[in-house]
Design a protein around this motif. Structure first.
Motif, PDB file in Angstrom:
ATOM      1  N   PRO A 173       4.598 -14.108   3.465  1.00  0.00           N
ATOM      2  CA  PRO A 173       3.633 -13.570   4.436  1.00  0.00           C
ATOM      3  C   PRO A 173       3.049 -12.217   4.054  1.00  0.00           C
ATOM      4  CG  PRO A 173       5.618 -14.380   5.538  1.00  0.00           C
ATOM      5  CD  PRO A 173       5.928 -14.326   4.073  1.00  0.00           C
ATOM      6  N   GLN A 174       3.689 -11.505   3.095  1.00  0.00           N
ATOM      7  CA  GLN A 174       3.216 -10.178   2.709  1.00  0.00           C
ATOM      8  C   GLN A 174       2.220 -10.221   1.554  1.00  0.00           C
ATOM      9  OE1 GLN A 174       7.249  -8.732   1.927  1.00  0.00           O
ATOM     10  NE2 GLN A 174       7.004  -7.261   3.581  1.00  0.00           N
ATOM     11  N   VAL A 175       2.206 -11.325   0.808  1.00  0.00           N
ATOM     12  CA  VAL A 175       1.407 -11.386  -0.418  1.00  0.00           C
ATOM     13  C   VAL A 175      -0.082 -11.269  -0.122  1.00  0.00           C
ATOM     14  CG1 VAL A 175       0.771 -12.813  -2.396  1.00  0.00           C
ATOM     15  CG2 VAL A 175       3.158 -12.699  -1.662  1.00  0.00           C
ATOM     16  N   LEU A 176      -0.576 -12.099   0.784  1.00  0.00           N
ATOM     17  CA  LEU A 176      -2.014 -12.093   1.071  1.00  0.00           C
ATOM     18  C   LEU A 176      -2.495 -10.758   1.630  1.00  0.00           C
ATOM     19  CD1 LEU A 176      -4.710 -13.548   1.161  1.00  0.00           C
ATOM     20  CD2 LEU A 176      -4.047 -14.504   3.379  1.00  0.00           C
ATOM     21  N   PRO A 177      -1.815 -10.158   2.631  1.00  0.00           N
ATOM     22  CA  PRO A 177      -2.285  -8.856   3.119  1.00  0.00           C
ATOM     23  C   PRO A 177      -2.337  -7.782   2.033  1.00  0.00           C
ATOM     24  CG  PRO A 177      -0.726  -9.792   4.672  1.00  0.00           C
ATOM     25  CD  PRO A 177      -0.691 -10.671   3.458  1.00  0.00           C
ATOM     26  N   ILE A 178      -1.332  -7.745   1.143  1.00  0.00           N
ATOM     27  CA  ILE A 178      -1.346  -6.764   0.060  1.00  0.00           C
ATOM     28  C   ILE A 178      -2.528  -7.010  -0.865  1.00  0.00           C
ATOM     29  CG2 ILE A 178      -0.180  -6.096  -2.070  1.00  0.00           C
ATOM     30  CD1 ILE A 178       1.064  -4.691   0.177  1.00  0.00           C
ATOM     31  N   ARG A 179      -2.786  -8.264  -1.203  1.00  0.00           N
ATOM     32  CA  ARG A 179      -3.925  -8.600  -2.072  1.00  0.00           C
ATOM     33  C   ARG A 179      -5.236  -8.170  -1.429  1.00  0.00           C
ATOM     34  NH1 ARG A 179      -2.152 -14.639  -4.090  1.00  0.00           N
ATOM     35  NH2 ARG A 179      -1.289 -14.034  -6.110  1.00  0.00           N
ATOM     36  N   ILE A 180      -5.356  -8.442  -0.132  1.00  0.00           N
ATOM     37  CA  ILE A 180      -6.585  -8.084   0.571  1.00  0.00           C
ATOM     38  C   ILE A 180      -6.788  -6.573   0.556  1.00  0.00           C
ATOM     39  CG2 ILE A 180      -7.671  -8.011   2.849  1.00  0.00           C
ATOM     40  CD1 ILE A 180      -6.456 -10.760   3.382  1.00  0.00           C
ATOM     41  N   LEU A 196      -7.280 -15.035  -8.245  1.00  0.00           N
ATOM     42  CA  LEU A 196      -5.896 -14.695  -7.940  1.00  0.00           C
ATOM     43  C   LEU A 196      -5.746 -14.222  -6.505  1.00  0.00           C
ATOM     44  CD1 LEU A 196      -4.953 -12.874 -11.257  1.00  0.00           C
ATOM     45  CD2 LEU A 196      -3.916 -14.978 -10.397  1.00  0.00           C
ATOM     46  N   ALA A 197      -6.720 -13.482  -6.023  1.00  0.00           N
ATOM     47  CA  ALA A 197      -6.638 -12.951  -4.665  1.00  0.00           C
ATOM     48  C   ALA A 197      -6.768 -14.044  -3.616  1.00  0.00           C
ATOM     49  CB  ALA A 197      -7.716 -11.898  -4.449  1.00  0.00           C
ATOM     50  N   LEU A 198      -7.491 -15.113  -3.944  1.00  0.00           N
ATOM     51  CA  LEU A 198      -7.672 -16.196  -2.991  1.00  0.00           C
ATOM     52  C   LEU A 198      -6.588 -17.256  -3.088  1.00  0.00           C
ATOM     53  CD1 LEU A 198     -11.524 -16.737  -3.157  1.00  0.00           C
ATOM     54  CD2 LEU A 198     -10.215 -15.757  -1.289  1.00  0.00           C
ATOM     55  N   ALA A 199      -5.866 -17.298  -4.220  1.00  0.00           N
ATOM     56  CA  ALA A 199      -4.835 -18.311  -4.409  1.00  0.00           C
ATOM     57  C   ALA A 199      -3.627 -17.966  -3.549  1.00  0.00           C
ATOM     58  CB  ALA A 199      -4.431 -18.386  -5.877  1.00  0.00           C
ATOM     59  N   SER A 200      -2.976 -18.999  -3.039  1.00  0.00           N
ATOM     60  CA  SER A 200      -1.767 -18.768  -2.248  1.00  0.00           C
ATOM     61  C   SER A 200      -0.573 -18.673  -3.172  1.00  0.00           C
ATOM     62  CB  SER A 200      -1.553 -19.916  -1.249  1.00  0.00           C
ATOM     63  OG  SER A 200      -1.395 -21.141  -1.934  1.00  0.00           O
ATOM     64  N   SER A 201       0.467 -17.998  -2.686  1.00  0.00           N
ATOM     65  CA  SER A 201       1.673 -17.826  -3.485  1.00  0.00           C
ATOM     66  C   SER A 201       2.858 -17.651  -2.557  1.00  0.00           C
ATOM     67  CB  SER A 201       1.552 -16.612  -4.412  1.00  0.00           C
ATOM     68  OG  SER A 201       2.759 -16.363  -5.093  1.00  0.00           O
ATOM     69  N   ASP A 202       3.984 -18.231  -2.926  1.00  0.00           N
ATOM     70  CA  ASP A 202       5.173 -18.111  -2.095  1.00  0.00           C
ATOM     71  C   ASP A 202       5.800 -16.731  -2.207  1.00  0.00           C
ATOM     72  OD1 ASP A 202       4.903 -20.671  -1.166  1.00  0.00           O
ATOM     73  OD2 ASP A 202       6.175 -21.539  -2.709  1.00  0.00           O
ATOM     74  N   GLN A 203       5.699 -16.110  -3.363  1.00  0.00           N
ATOM     75  CA  GLN A 203       6.259 -14.787  -3.552  1.00  0.00           C
ATOM     76  C   GLN A 203       5.565 -14.119  -4.729  1.00  0.00           C
ATOM     77  OE1 GLN A 203      10.393 -15.280  -4.370  1.00  0.00           O
ATOM     78  NE2 GLN A 203      10.080 -16.544  -6.164  1.00  0.00           N
ATOM     79  N   ALA A 204       5.671 -12.820  -4.809  1.00  0.00           N
ATOM     80  CA  ALA A 204       5.027 -12.089  -5.901  1.00  0.00           C
ATOM     81  C   ALA A 204       5.665 -10.723  -6.036  1.00  0.00           C
ATOM     82  CB  ALA A 204       3.523 -11.956  -5.638  1.00  0.00           C
ATOM     83  N   ASP A 205       5.599 -10.195  -7.247  1.00  0.00           N
ATOM     84  CA  ASP A 205       6.068  -8.843  -7.502  1.00  0.00           C
ATOM     85  C   ASP A 205       4.920  -7.880  -7.260  1.00  0.00           C
ATOM     86  OD1 ASP A 205       8.230  -7.071  -8.788  1.00  0.00           O
ATOM     87  OD2 ASP A 205       6.415  -6.564  -9.897  1.00  0.00           O
ATOM     88  N   LEU A 206       5.201  -6.772  -6.575  1.00  0.00           N
ATOM     89  CA  LEU A 206       4.151  -5.816  -6.228  1.00  0.00           C
ATOM     90  C   LEU A 206       3.439  -5.298  -7.474  1.00  0.00           C
ATOM     91  CD1 LEU A 206       2.649  -4.018  -4.219  1.00  0.00           C
ATOM     92  CD2 LEU A 206       4.542  -2.383  -4.377  1.00  0.00           C
ATOM     93  N   SER A 207       4.176  -4.987  -8.524  1.00  0.00           N
ATOM     94  CA  SER A 207       3.544  -4.443  -9.731  1.00  0.00           C
ATOM     95  C   SER A 207       2.554  -5.422 -10.331  1.00  0.00           C
ATOM     96  CB  SER A 207       4.619  -4.076 -10.766  1.00  0.00           C
ATOM     97  OG  SER A 207       5.352  -5.220 -11.166  1.00  0.00           O
ATOM     98  N   THR A 208       2.840  -6.721 -10.233  1.00  0.00           N
ATOM     99  CA  THR A 208       1.924  -7.739 -10.752  1.00  0.00           C
ATOM    100  C   THR A 208       0.627  -7.745  -9.959  1.00  0.00           C
ATOM    101  OG1 THR A 208       3.772  -9.129 -11.472  1.00  0.00           O
ATOM    102  CG2 THR A 208       1.627 -10.199 -11.229  1.00  0.00           C
TER     103      THR A 208
END
Length: 328
Positions: free
Chosen positions: A229-236, A190-202
């Motif tokens: 653009p915020q999804v990957l940095p938050i995951r990292i 999940l952390a390596l997969a790209s995503s256009d948008q995501a909910d922070l709680s998820t």
């Protein structure tokens, strides 16, 4: 149409030259020998959201908030006419009064008018802000992927050592260990997969799930929808915090606990996300003697990826991390 084509078109004084130039999306200026603007195309006015009166007749270095008033750019422009030189892809990063912080590439060359032998300068601007941001994210992803591979064995070792063996059969131990290992593997994917948008709680639940619900407590703030653009940095950031907790922090010790909270506050009329990560009941914590790659990656992701901040505090009770990021 590139800069060379524009040069030939304007130099030939084709009757339709101005009309063709106005169809270009890229901003374009023509300067006289002193650096004052003779004309600009529609792309310049629309890109920088300025009027003709704000542009024509003014020096390039006085436009806007003076973002072009750079000694090196002044020198390059001054050398174009006497030396028949050219500027190709000179990078300027500045805060523009109407469009915010952008990164522009400036290209320029001499333009000679055959009717009166006068000389002017043709300048073309290219907005590469999104491209540069994408390049930074790719660099972060590559560095983070290499770092993950190094850390994965450490995580698995921690899982194996913390899975209780007392009073269990080999099958029970295997099932317990493989269950947690599967959760780690899913989180990695999940952390390596790209995503256009995501909910922070998820993203928070995905990152903390491998530890087991008894090992963490999430105090949810308001729903926060993260842009691509915020999804990957938050995951990292979350992955690095979880990895560190497994190796050195709360998850490395029985009874250790992670508490994560977030909220959104207004700053200068704009919403800002605040995330707090707090570890408790883990090993004694002391500030490191050097900054490790994981800490650097968290800071890089927060500052460049999220345009925010990251603050790490090594308190006696456990690591505490405070992340901020604009969410508009």
């Amino acid at each position: 149409m590139n800069l060379e084509d524009l040069y030939r078109l304007l130099r030939s004084e084709h009757v339709q030259a101005q009309g063709i130039v106005d169809t270009l999306e890229e901003p374009l200026l023509v300067l006289d020998q002193t650096g004052c603007v003779l004309t600009a195309n529609r792309g310049f006015y629309e890109t920088f959201r300025v009027s003709r009166d704000d542009t024509v007749g003014r020096s390039l270095f006085d436009l806007g908030d003076g973002q072009w008033d750079i000694p090196e750019l002044r020198r390059l422009v001054s050398e174009i006419i006497p030396r028949s030189a050219a500027i190709v892809g000179y990078e300027v990063e500045a805060e523009f009064p109407t469009i915010g912080r952008r990164t522009m590439l400036v290209s320029a060359r001499r333009l000679v008018h055959p009717d009166n032998n006068s000389t002017s300068i043709l300048i073309l601007f290219e907005d590469v802000t999104d491209r540069r941001r994408s390049e930074v994210q790719k660099d972060i992803l590559l560095a983070e992927t290499r770092h993950r591979m190094k850390n994965l064995l450490g995580i698995v070792r921690s899982l194996a050592s913390q899975t209780d063996v007392e009073g269990r059969s080999a099958k029970e131990y295997r099932d317990a260990f493989l269950g947690r290992f599967q959760a780690v593997a899913e989180a990695e994917n999940l952390a390596l997969a790209s995503s256009d948008q995501a909910d922070l709680s998820t993203l928070v639940e995905q990152a903390l799930q491998p530890a087991g619900t008894e090992r963490y407590r999430v105090i949810s703030g308001p729903p926060v929808g993260l842009k691509q653009p915020q999804v990957l940095p938050i995951r990292i950031i979350l992955h690095e915090l979880v990895t560190n907790a497994w190796k050195y922090g709360a998850f490395s010790k029985t009874g250790g606990l992670v508490q994560l909270t977030w909220g959104v506050v207004e700053k200068d009329g704009k919403p800002v996300l605040h995330i707090d990560w707090r570890e408790e009941n883990g090993p004694a914590v002391t500030p490191p003697t050097r900054t490790g790659f994981g800490s650097k990656l968290i800071d890089l992701s927060a500052v460049q990826g999220l345009r925010g901040t990251a603050e790490l505090k090594y308190e006696p009770t456990g690591l505490r991390v405070h992340i901020t990021a604009p969410v508009d």
